[in-house]
Structures are given as structure tokens and as C-alpha cells.
Design an enzyme around this catalytic site. Structure first.
Site, PDB file in Angstrom:
ATOM      1  CG  ASP A   1      -5.963  -1.361   3.561  1.00  0.00           C
ATOM      2  OD1 ASP A   1      -5.273  -0.373   3.278  1.00  0.00           O
ATOM      3  OD2 ASP A   1      -7.074  -1.590   3.050  1.00  0.00           O
TER       4      ASP A   1
ATOM      5  CG  ASP B   1      -1.977   1.072   1.143  1.00  0.00           C
ATOM      6  OD1 ASP B   1      -1.825   1.993   0.314  1.00  0.00           O
ATOM      7  OD2 ASP B   1      -2.958   0.993   1.897  1.00  0.00           O
TER       8      ASP B   1
ATOM      9  CB  THR C   1      -5.192   7.984  -0.005  1.00  0.00           C
ATOM     10  OG1 THR C   1      -4.239   6.944  -0.230  1.00  0.00           O
ATOM     11  CG2 THR C   1      -5.126   8.962  -1.165  1.00  0.00           C
TER      12      THR C   1
ATOM     13  CB  ILE D   1      -0.362   6.916   0.377  1.00  0.00           C
ATOM     14  CG1 ILE D   1       0.797   7.495  -0.427  1.00  0.00           C
ATOM     15  CG2 ILE D   1      -0.757   7.863   1.514  1.00  0.00           C
ATOM     16  CD1 ILE D   1       0.542   8.918  -0.951  1.00  0.00           C
ATOM     17  CG  ASP D   2      -3.386   2.588   5.180  1.00  0.00           C
ATOM     18  OD1 ASP D   2      -4.384   2.379   4.468  1.00  0.00           O
ATOM     19  OD2 ASP D   2      -3.417   2.573   6.422  1.00  0.00           O
TER      20      ASP D   2
HETATM   21  C1  IPD Z   1      -7.812   2.924   3.412  1.00  0.00           C
HETATM   22  C2  IPD Z   1      -7.617   3.531   4.785  1.00  0.00           C
HETATM   23  C3  IPD Z   1      -8.964   3.750   5.417  1.00  0.00           C
HETATM   24  C4  IPD Z   1      -9.801   2.457   5.492  1.00  0.00           C
HETATM   25  C5  IPD Z   1      -9.874   1.792   4.120  1.00  0.00           C
HETATM   26  C6  IPD Z   1      -8.476   1.583   3.571  1.00  0.00           C
HETATM   27  P1  IPD Z   1      -6.069   3.811   1.594  1.00  0.00           P
HETATM   28  O1  IPD Z   1      -6.609   2.756   2.727  1.00  0.00           O
HETATM   29  O2  IPD Z   1      -6.827   2.708   5.580  1.00  0.00           O
HETATM   30  O3  IPD Z   1      -8.815   4.260   6.701  1.00  0.00           O
HETATM   31  O4  IPD Z   1     -11.096   2.759   5.912  1.00  0.00           O
HETATM   32  O5  IPD Z   1     -10.550   0.554   4.233  1.00  0.00           O
HETATM   33  O6  IPD Z   1      -8.556   0.890   2.313  1.00  0.00           O
HETATM   34  O7  IPD Z   1      -7.111   3.836   0.513  1.00  0.00           O
HETATM   35  O8  IPD Z   1      -5.929   5.138   2.271  1.00  0.00           O
HETATM   36  O9  IPD Z   1      -4.804   3.181   1.160  1.00  0.00           O
END
Ligand code: IPD
Length: 290
Positions: free
Chosen positions: A233, A103, A108, A105-106
């Protein structure tokens, strides 16, 4: 102490078969973190993916391309599962080959708003088993690492989960997930309500699943659950939590399925089961069926 590749390597001594890969992941997470930190306060080009709340920027693509191209140069036979490649239609298939799960950028949405809770997450699996995870909290310069059988660390400090078993004494973390249709939101809020009725001390949403899971690994929270998160994630964080002594399982109470888009994690099995029993399922499908 600032993170460094040496600190992460020193934190878990003894040679292992995937050390070179682990060190490459650490160096790339730190490099990606520098790019993200700089971009955080700059203007961004933002697009949406599966919903109006599912965002992507040019920095997500830049960082993902950087990580994959560098790893591909060094480990040409390895496979990749990565968030933005998947969004462009690449299949998420976890084979027995060495596979990087990324991932870029977690958090985003946080990144778009300059809310400084953003991370890079790099997991690595071999024979469908998670070997190590590296998560870099870009703005706080905290490098979380976990290697199977070799412990979990934040910079050079060993991580240990909380031993809490009583839900009425628990701090619980969750994330909203990308779907915002009325039926999904109703289930999301009702799950929160159930935990609050069970007298959990609090339920927190910080906008980054990987960092919430790192807080759990650090013992700063007692449990985490979510519907709608993806394998990128979860992969790196799962190793870190397990190596910090915690449990990562399916929301049914069964074994974790990395592709199922749902998870319960906790410091103790008792706490994980209490959370699993309280939850109603929100269906997000599977990563390997998209
Ligand atoms: C998301 C974030 C968000 C969560 C989503 C994730 P991303 O990842 O962690 O808090 O609610 O399920 O997919 O899109 O920012 O890489």
C-alpha cells in the site's frame, strides 16, 4: 489529458538506470486498469482474508498474476512482493536485489461495492531504496508517478504537496485498516477524536490508502496516517510523496520502516510530527514477520 506511457516518460526527461522498468510498470498499470474498470460493474466472486472486512476477488488474483508474469518475463532476476502472494503465505522480504512491490487492486472493498475509488500500485526498490512508484486511479484514468530525484506527476502535471504546518487548518486522511475487534476500533476512533479535538478541519476515509496518499502528494490534503497498511500500500506512494516535496515517516516520528504496517505522511515535517504526537499506536505486527 489521458495517461500514456509516453506522457509519463516525457514528464521526467533524462535517462536513468531503471527507465525500462519504469516504462514497463506504467504500461502494466494501464493494462491492469482497463481490466479493473471493466470488472468494476460485473458480478464478482468475493472471499475474505484476515477479517470480514479484508476482501479479495478473482480480479485481484488475475491482475497480480498478469503483472508478475509479464515483469518476470522481462526481468527474470528480479524479486517480487505482492499482496495476494503474501496472503497465500509468500514471505515479504526486502533484500538488496531489485524488487517489485505490488498491490493489484488497492481499494478492494470499494471495488466489491462498485465504489469507484480503486487503484493499481506498483513500487520498485533497489538496495532496499525505493526508486519509483506508479499508481493508476483506474476509474478517473489518473496515472500518478514518482521517480527518485526526478519529480512526481499526475498524468503530465507536476505534483506539489501542501505547505500547511498548522493542524487546526489541516485536512487529514486516514484508512480504517482490516482489524475490527473492539480494542482496535476504540483506538482507531480515539485517534480520530484526538485530531478533531485538535481542531483539524476534517478527517476523511476514502477506502484506498494509495489514492489517499496520492491526494496528499497532490496537495489536496495536508496529512495522512494509518496503522494496518502494508508495504504494497505504501511503496509506490512513498516515492510519489517524497518527490512531491512531502515527508513519509513512522508513527513514532522516526524514519519510515516500510515493513512496519504504520505510517504518517504530510506536506511538511512540522505537520507530520504534530500528527505523530497525537496518535496512540495500534499494533498490526510487521509484514516481514508474517
Ligand atoms: C487496503 C485499502 C484500505 C486500507 C487497508 C489496505 P486493499 O488495501 O487501502 O483502505 O484500510 O489497510 O490494506 O486490501 O484494498 O488492497
Amino acid at each position: 489529458m489521458k495517461p500514456s506511457g509516453e506522457a509519463a516518460a516525457a514528464a521526467a526527461p533524462g535517462a536513468g538506470p531503471w527507465d525500462e522498468c519504469f516504462e514497463a510498470a506504467v504500461q502494466l498499470a494501464l493494462r491492469a486498469g482497463q481490466i479493473i474498470r471493466k470488472a468494476l460493474t460485473e458480478e464478482k466472486r468475493v472471499s475474505t482474508k484476515t477479517s470480514a472486512a479484508d476482501l479479495v476477488t478473482e480480479t485481484d488474483h488475475l491482475v497480480e498474476n498478469l503483472i508478475i508474469s509479464e515483469l518476470r518475463k522481462r526481468f527474470p532476476s528480479h524479486r517480487f512482493i505482492a499482496e495476494e502472494a503474501a496472503a497465500s503465505g509468500a514471505k515479504c522480504v526486502l533484500t538488496r536485489s531489485p524488487t517489485w512491490i505490488i498491490d493489484p487492486i488497492d481499494g478492494t472493498c470499494n471495488f466489491v461495492h462498485r465504489f469507484p475509488t480503486v487503484a493499481v500500485s506498483i513500487g520498485f526498490a533497489v538496495h532496499q531504496e525505493l526508486e519509483f512508484g506508479v499508481i493508476y486511479h483506474c476509474t478517473e484514468e489518473r496515472l500518478y508517478t514518482g521517480r527518485r530525484g526526478r519529480g512526481a506527476f499526475c498524468n503530465s502535471q507536476r505534483l506539489q504537496v501542501s505547505r500547511e504546518t498548522d493542524l487546526s487548518k489541516a485536512l487529514v486522511l486516514t484508512e480504517i485498516g482490516p482489524k475490527r475487534d473492539p480494542a482496535t476500533l476504540k483506538l482507531f476512533l480515539s485517534n480520530m477524536e484526538r485530531l478533531l479535538h485538535a481542531k483539524a478541519h476534517g478527517v476523511r476515509v476514502i477506502g484506498s490508502s494509495t489514492l489517499a496518499l496520492c491526494h496528499l502528494a497532490s496537495g489536496a490534503a495536508d496529512a495522512y496516517y494509518q496503522f494496518g497498511l502494508h508495504c504494497w500500500d505504501l511503496a509506490a506512494a512513498t516515492v510519489i510523496i517524497r518527490e512531491a516535496g512531502g515527508i513519509v515517516m513512522d508513527t513514532s516520528g522516526g524514519p519510515l520502516d516500510l515493513m512496519s504496517c504504520r505510517v504518517v505522511a504530510a506536506g511538511t515535517r512540522e505537520m507530520a510530527m504534530l500528527i505523530a504526537q497525537a496518535l496512540q499506536t495500534i499494533n498490526y505486527g510487521r509484514d516481514d514477520e508474517k
